[in-house]
Design an enzyme around this catalytic site. Sequence first.
Site, PDB file in Angstrom:
ATOM      1  NE  ARG A 116      -6.020   5.740  -8.598  1.00 35.85           N
ATOM      2  CZ  ARG A 116      -6.119   4.542  -8.032  1.00 35.85           C
ATOM      3  NH1 ARG A 116      -6.116   4.457  -6.701  1.00 35.85           N
ATOM      4  NH2 ARG A 116      -6.196   3.448  -8.755  1.00 35.85           N
ATOM      5  CG  HIS A 140       4.296  -0.199  -9.551  1.00 40.81           C
ATOM      6  ND1 HIS A 140       3.298   0.749  -9.411  1.00 40.81           N
ATOM      7  CD2 HIS A 140       4.117  -1.065  -8.520  1.00 40.81           C
ATOM      8  CE1 HIS A 140       2.553   0.462  -8.351  1.00 40.81           C
ATOM      9  NE2 HIS A 140       3.043  -0.618  -7.781  1.00 40.81           N
ATOM     10  CE1 TYR A 166       0.630  -0.380 -11.559  1.00 39.20           C
ATOM     11  CE2 TYR A 166       1.298  -2.283 -10.272  1.00 39.20           C
ATOM     12  CZ  TYR A 166       0.502  -1.177 -10.435  1.00 39.20           C
ATOM     13  OH  TYR A 166      -0.446  -0.861  -9.491  1.00 39.20           O
TER      14      TYR A 166
END
Length: 439
Positions: free
Chosen positions: A96, A202, A257
């Site tokens: 990540r 999202h 988002y």
Amino acid sequence: MRKSLKVVTIGGGSSYTPELIEGFIKRYEEFPLTDLWLVDIEAGKEKLEIVGAMAQRMVKAAGIDCTVHLTLDRREALKNADFVTTQLRAGQLSARVLDERIPLSHGMIGQETNGAGGIFNALRTVPVILDIVEDMKELCPDAWLINFANPAGMVTEAVLRYGNWPKVVGLCNIPVNAVVNEAELLGEAPEKLFFQFAGINHMHWHTVMDSKGVDRTDELIKLMYGTGTNTEIVANIKDNNLIFEQVENLHMVPCPYHNYYYHTDKMLAEELADFEVNGTRAEKVKQIEAELFALYKDPQLDYKPKQLAERGGARYSEAACETITSIYNDKRTTMTVSTRNNGTVKDLPDDCAVEVTCTLTGNGPVPYNFGSFKPQERGLLQLMKAMEQLTIEAAVTGDRGTLLQALTINPLVTSGDVAKQVMEEMLEAHKEFLPAFFK
Ligand code: G6P
């Protein structure tokens, strides 16, 4: 003898596991879990042991008759499971960090489910989830797969379309949080309101109606964006930058988002400023995790510590455990989840995954029909779905041309040479987890 009720959690060494345990303990009467199997891989062994011991203490303190098993052997765990939950991160937090750092170094948003980072997260995760599905076909063919692994929408769609496994539900904590926070803003009890969400993970919008049938969406938009008092929405997105003028005309509430798409420059500037001080969000999460695992090691700790709220997944267990309980009991809870579209959102293909408000029955999610979006939502939504479909196809085939198309149409990725450069750099950085691209 008591009937066995078995849940298998893949990625069981996650710092979110106590959240899940808390949810199962709370629902034990209606969901009499006998065996919870926490599964992880060799690289996650230490975390699994620490959080697993903590889970065992929580169960003991609650006095429920449930055994928590810890294992690195996924296939052993999956045998005869009733529910399988996935909360894994392929490549762990180090991957990540790369998803966030590499795009940022090219002047793009670095984020785990959006932009180039989200695409690469999907490329790594889709093959793993499809492998799990193959094991499930053999070892627990009646089980439901409840997925929280990110990017949750793409992962769910991969299971539906490429895994040919219909018994999957994709989860996200954003809708659950929105319902609680926005009901409070409206001064109503959440159960007195009907929130209708539609879109994809999202990237969804919602409306809200009260028990008298009055649409309260515009009032909510005014409360959220018309008073200049925008507050934190989820722990991982610090500021809500959306402005009243752009939201009022939607007559729908966007999800947090949307900040990345409606205020790209501002979000990028904030991310860069934060990066100078704290590094990327993944690096911050590494610090939070180190603190959490230090707490979890305490043999006296047998409840979820409040510090877990620093993670973005607040109320994850509300979504996960309520979904499982509702399917198990045909409880018909209203919940927003990712499921097969089947015409619910007319603007998207039938066989794709959408995140929509559903009734959760014993046969799984039954969506509330939504219909069509107006152009202001439809344009972005269709673009994002096309991007998702290209990404999933690239993950399955390992085709670089398809991947470049996904990057090219993603609104957060700079197009042309830069897109290709980012692609090459990220493929190389994640090589170990992308065998399909290096055959
Ligand atoms: C939100 C999203 C999740 C995501 C999380 C990240 O809650 O809905 O999909 O996993 O934030 O939180 P983190 O603490 O890992 O940055």
